[in-house]
Write a protein that holds these residues in place. Structure first.
Motif, PDB file in Angstrom:
ATOM      1  N   ALA A 110     -84.243 -37.328-125.110  1.00  0.00           N
ATOM      2  CA  ALA A 110     -83.098 -37.553-126.000  1.00  0.00           C
ATOM      3  C   ALA A 110     -82.334 -36.255-126.238  1.00  0.00           C
ATOM      4  O   ALA A 110     -81.107 -36.262-126.368  1.00  0.00           O
ATOM      5  CB  ALA A 110     -83.565 -38.139-127.329  1.00  0.00           C
ATOM      6  N   ILE A 111     -83.035 -35.143-126.276  1.00  0.00           N
ATOM      7  CA  ILE A 111     -82.376 -33.834-126.423  1.00  0.00           C
ATOM      8  C   ILE A 111     -81.732 -33.425-125.101  1.00  0.00           C
ATOM      9  O   ILE A 111     -80.614 -32.911-125.071  1.00  0.00           O
ATOM     10  CB  ILE A 111     -83.377 -32.765-126.890  1.00  0.00           C
TER      11      ILE A 111
ATOM     12  N   THR B  21     -78.330 -34.814-124.641  1.00  0.00           N
ATOM     13  CA  THR B  21     -77.188 -34.193-125.333  1.00  0.00           C
ATOM     14  C   THR B  21     -76.475 -33.172-124.456  1.00  0.00           C
ATOM     15  O   THR B  21     -75.298 -32.884-124.672  1.00  0.00           O
ATOM     16  CB  THR B  21     -77.623 -33.522-126.652  1.00  0.00           C
TER      17      THR B  21
ATOM     18  N   ILE C  81     -73.939 -35.149-122.708  1.00  0.00           N
ATOM     19  CA  ILE C  81     -72.856 -35.483-123.631  1.00  0.00           C
ATOM     20  C   ILE C  81     -71.896 -34.305-123.782  1.00  0.00           C
ATOM     21  O   ILE C  81     -70.669 -34.463-123.743  1.00  0.00           O
ATOM     22  CB  ILE C  81     -73.431 -35.892-125.004  1.00  0.00           C
ATOM     23  N   THR C  82     -72.453 -33.120-123.955  1.00  0.00           N
ATOM     24  CA  THR C  82     -71.619 -31.921-124.071  1.00  0.00           C
ATOM     25  C   THR C  82     -70.753 -31.734-122.824  1.00  0.00           C
ATOM     26  O   THR C  82     -69.544 -31.498-122.908  1.00  0.00           O
ATOM     27  CB  THR C  82     -72.495 -30.675-124.284  1.00  0.00           C
TER      28      THR C  82
ATOM     29  N   SER D  32     -74.058 -27.778-135.748  1.00  0.00           N
ATOM     30  CA  SER D  32     -75.116 -28.327-134.893  1.00  0.00           C
ATOM     31  C   SER D  32     -76.485 -27.853-135.357  1.00  0.00           C
ATOM     32  O   SER D  32     -77.454 -28.623-135.397  1.00  0.00           O
ATOM     33  CB  SER D  32     -74.915 -27.899-133.437  1.00  0.00           C
TER      34      SER D  32
ATOM     35  N   TYR E 153     -80.613 -36.722-136.016  1.00  0.00           N
ATOM     36  CA  TYR E 153     -80.299 -36.706-134.589  1.00  0.00           C
ATOM     37  C   TYR E 153     -78.889 -37.216-134.306  1.00  0.00           C
ATOM     38  O   TYR E 153     -78.173 -36.650-133.464  1.00  0.00           O
ATOM     39  CB  TYR E 153     -81.321 -37.548-133.832  1.00  0.00           C
ATOM     40  N   GLY E 154     -78.447 -38.253-134.997  1.00  0.00           N
ATOM     41  CA  GLY E 154     -77.114 -38.799-134.765  1.00  0.00           C
ATOM     42  C   GLY E 154     -76.030 -37.769-135.033  1.00  0.00           C
ATOM     43  O   GLY E 154     -75.059 -37.659-134.265  1.00  0.00           O
TER      44      GLY E 154
ATOM     45  N   VAL F 178     -76.028 -35.170-132.218  1.00  0.00           N
ATOM     46  CA  VAL F 178     -75.341 -35.684-131.021  1.00  0.00           C
ATOM     47  C   VAL F 178     -73.831 -35.571-131.185  1.00  0.00           C
ATOM     48  O   VAL F 178     -73.113 -35.139-130.268  1.00  0.00           O
ATOM     49  CB  VAL F 178     -75.749 -37.145-130.748  1.00  0.00           C
TER      50      VAL F 178
ATOM     51  N   ARG G 133     -72.731 -31.943-130.820  1.00  0.00           N
ATOM     52  CA  ARG G 133     -72.763 -31.465-129.431  1.00  0.00           C
ATOM     53  C   ARG G 133     -71.617 -32.060-128.619  1.00  0.00           C
ATOM     54  O   ARG G 133     -71.111 -31.424-127.687  1.00  0.00           O
ATOM     55  CB  ARG G 133     -74.113 -31.789-128.779  1.00  0.00           C
ATOM     56  N   ALA G 134     -71.202 -33.269-128.960  1.00  0.00           N
ATOM     57  CA  ALA G 134     -70.027 -33.855-128.300  1.00  0.00           C
ATOM     58  C   ALA G 134     -68.771 -33.078-128.687  1.00  0.00           C
ATOM     59  O   ALA G 134     -67.938 -32.741-127.831  1.00  0.00           O
ATOM     60  CB  ALA G 134     -69.885 -35.321-128.682  1.00  0.00           C
TER      61      ALA G 134
END
Length: 416
Positions: free
Chosen positions: A57-58, A61, A64-65, A103, A109-110, A113, A116-117
């Motif tokens: 999950a990490i 990210t 996503i970035t 960050s 966690y949400g 995320v 990081r986006a």
């Protein structure tokens, strides 16, 4: 026409006063971007534990970035082509520094995320402005060398992240890793304030954002080729860097060893990032002598030759040598990219065009890390890394062998 070219070249050789500040701000901004990005790579397990999620999950990210970077390239690139390089560059640095701090103090966690986006927007926005600002202000005869120095800022940021994990985190905790970059952000803002505005931008500036985007779509042929270049180059870079610290942790035989008095997880990345910096500067300089494409292809051959030691090294020494040569070649090839992309870009959209093509390439390549991680589950790390990178390097050799080049073109010559 020949007389105009000679006059333009003469004018460019008469360096714009303060050009060093512009180059320094472009270089340091990319260092800071990389530092803030690669901190996550060293904190996979820490963040997974903190947010009570799986490691994957990490890792996700990161994708996503990378995926959000084209958005930043569009926004900040258009602003820089419309209003000049300096103000959008300062705005971008302040923006992504604030998001980085948020960050590090995400309540869940949400939120992490989302930050990081948003960070990806700032990261994507910076390269196009920073590269055009540096390349347009740099003396033409130094363009290749300074291109390498700027792109070398990326592995330097990676190196600083590794050093920070050893020196800052043990004393101040992992949250501090998201705070320290604000000091460099302040320095970049000051350097940009001291820099001259780009003369090339003044000469080719567009009257509206609509015209800027229209110009972008008028050059779809060159855009498509450069997009292909950046997709595969992004697979090369992120495919060799992002999971490598995690790969090192998976090798039990080196766990008790020391590299430069440090655990291999930190010592080896420091060494291979020194190779990356050296490679970026050397091949950037070499590109002024042998051409952009040829310099890149030589660097790619170095990386290809390093794969057996890089992926299958059974001892610390072999892994150090393999990873050093790998990143010398990878970032050596990337060291030519700022100059190469800017020289192949239309004059009036030199922030938007190379920045967007660079970051869109990153977007398309963003699943690369997750694909490698998935391959690892089925084949093991060594074979997964090898298969992925051999295919990438061979593709790049063909792409550059058949591609265009405009080494040394003037950025101040009037069109037509």
């Amino acid at each position: 026409m020949h007389i105009e070219d000679e006059l333009t070249y003469s004018q460019e050789e008469q360096s714009t006063p303060g050009w060093q500040f512009a180059v320094a701000s472009g270089l340091l901004g990319w260092v800071l971007d990389a530092f803030d990005f690669f901190v996550i790579v060293f904190l996979f397990d820490t963040l997974a534990s903190h947010f009570q999620v799986e490691k994957r999950a990490i890792v996700f990210t990161i994708s996503i970035t990378l995926a959000m970077r084209p958005v930043g390239a569009l926004i900040f690139g258009a602003l820089a082509d419309r209003f000049g390089r300096r103000k959008p560059l300062m705005l971008c640095v302040v923006y992504f520094s604030i998001v980085t701090v948020l960050s590090g103090f995400s309540p869940n966690y949400g939120f992490f995320v989302a930050m990081r986006a948003l960070y990806g927007i700032g990261m994507g926005g910076y390269w196009g402005i920073g590269a055009s600002f540096a390349m347009e202000n740099a003396p033409r005869k130094l363009r290749g060398l300074l291109s390498g120095m700027m792109q070398g800022g990326y592995p330097f940021g990676y190196l600083l992240a590794a050093v920070g994990m050893l020196t800052i985190m043990p004393h101040l905790g992992w949250h501090a890793m998201f705070l320290v970059g604000t000091l460099m952000a302040a320095v970049i803002v000051v350097l940009t304030l001291l820099s001259p505005e780009s003369e090339a931008w003044k000469l080719h500036r567009m009257g509206s954002v609509t015209t800027i985007f229209k110009t972008l779509f008028q050059h779809m042929g060159s855009f498509s080729y450069l997009l292909l270049v950046m997709v595969v180059m992004s697979c090369l870079s992120h495919g060799t860097q992002d999971l490598y610290p995690d790969f090192l942790k998976s090798i039990p035989s080196i766990g008790s060893s020391l590299v430069l008095g440090m655990k291999p997880l930190y010592g080896i990345p420091i060494i291979y990032n020194i190779g990356a910096i050296t490679g970026a500067v050397f091949f950037g300089y070499l590109s002024e002598r042998v051409g952009r494409r040829r310099a890149i292809m030589i660097a790619l051959v170095v990386s290809l030759a390093a794969i057996p030691a890089w992926a299958f090294g059974g001892t610390v020494l072999v892994l150090v040598v393999g990873s050093y040569l790998m990143q010398t070649g990878v970032q050596g090839a990337f060291g030519v990219i700022p100059a190469h992309l800017n020289e192949l870009s239309p004059d009036s959209v030199r922030s938007l065009f190379p920045g967007f093509v660079y970051q869109l390439g990153v977007l398309i390549a963003s699943p690369a890390v997750s694909i490698e991680f998935l391959l690892r589950d089925h084949l093991g790390y060594p074979l997964a890394l090898t298969i992925f990178e051999v295919l990438v390097i061979v593709m790049l050799l063909f792409i550059f062998a058949l591609g265009p080049e405009r080494r040394g073109r003037s950025f101040r010559a009037k069109a037509g």
